[in-house]
Write an enzyme that holds these catalytic residues in place. Sequence first.
Site, mmCIF file in Angstrom:
data_model
loop_
_atom_site.group_PDB
_atom_site.id
_atom_site.type_symbol
_atom_site.label_atom_id
_atom_site.label_comp_id
_atom_site.label_asym_id
_atom_site.label_seq_id
_atom_site.Cartn_x
_atom_site.Cartn_y
_atom_site.Cartn_z
ATOM 1 C CB CYS A 1 35.013 39.718 31.902
ATOM 2 S SG CYS A 1 36.752 39.794 31.404
ATOM 3 C CE1 TYR B 1 40.166 44.849 36.508
ATOM 4 C CE2 TYR B 1 40.242 46.178 34.509
ATOM 5 C CZ TYR B 1 39.629 45.210 35.273
ATOM 6 O OH TYR B 1 38.495 44.603 34.825
#
Length: 335
Positions: free
Chosen positions: A57, A188
């Site tokens: 992450c 994203y």
Amino acid sequence: MPENSSHAGEFHRDTRYINDRIVSDLPPGSPPVLTPDGHYLWPVESGRYRLIGARACPWAHRAIITRRLLGLDSVISLGLAGPLHDSRSWTFDLDPHHKDPVLGIHFLRDAYLRRFPDYAQGITVPCLIDVTTGKVVTNNFQSITEDFSFQWRKFHHHNAPQLWPKDRCEEMRELMEWIYNTINNGVYRCGFAQSQHAYDTAYEQLWSALDVLEDRLSRQRFLMGSFLSEADIRLYCTLIRFDAVYHNHFKCNRNKISEMPHLWGYLKELFQIPAFGETTDFHQIKQHYYGVHSDINPTGIIPQGPDLSPLLQPHGREFLPGSVFPSEAGEPDRS
């Protein structure tokens, strides 16, 4: 999976976090103090908190790097979730018996639910857990790293970098907010766009920003000038995933970072700093993105490439003045 998308097809990240802070002006061992805005302040205390991250992450990677750079390894323990998770939570499948050895839990959600039985937001990393109770303290990734710099200062290594230049903090905040919107979250916004217009807009903003930084880094060694700052950590965690994941998986494919000479040299220099490179796990990164985002990659096939060994080649940025650690350049402590 996208956390939220608007009717126009734009990806919008859920930014509802637990906004408690760990501060240095409370005595160790004291209970959390409620603030007028409804959050709690917790005391800085060696051994009391466990940072839960995941090498996959980017948001958690920031905290892992910062903790190590500042020398907080001995006062804040680190637990690592595996690269894969389901709708329930991140899991500790890297540990024996799939259980965090300190907290004794299989699912990260257990620490959230111990404090908030009806918790309805995302179970996210990074987060800090109060080891004494097993309850989550905060998962606000923006403030966790900032507090590592300011609130945990008495535990810093003697040669720790000053990641927040005191005379340029507001300027750096503005830069980091722009990097967040266009690059950190921008990839994203490309990958999870639900319309061509939303994708095109995010793509153009992403590459416009990367072009600006390519020019900026042609003239200075780091984002804020001659020395490493938190802005560099935040940018690194996106750049290091770019060629391996975002270029293909999120359709950010105008070119690779390795084809932008100044960003590539900058990325190589950061990667070769142990706190950065030794906490970067490309296998787990690819496992996570290609394995979890089944709507984007329904086959679950994980690509073997690209070859990232050139990250270990000379970065060629010695012609620019500066250093990661002040003492390396004969500079006084800037704290």
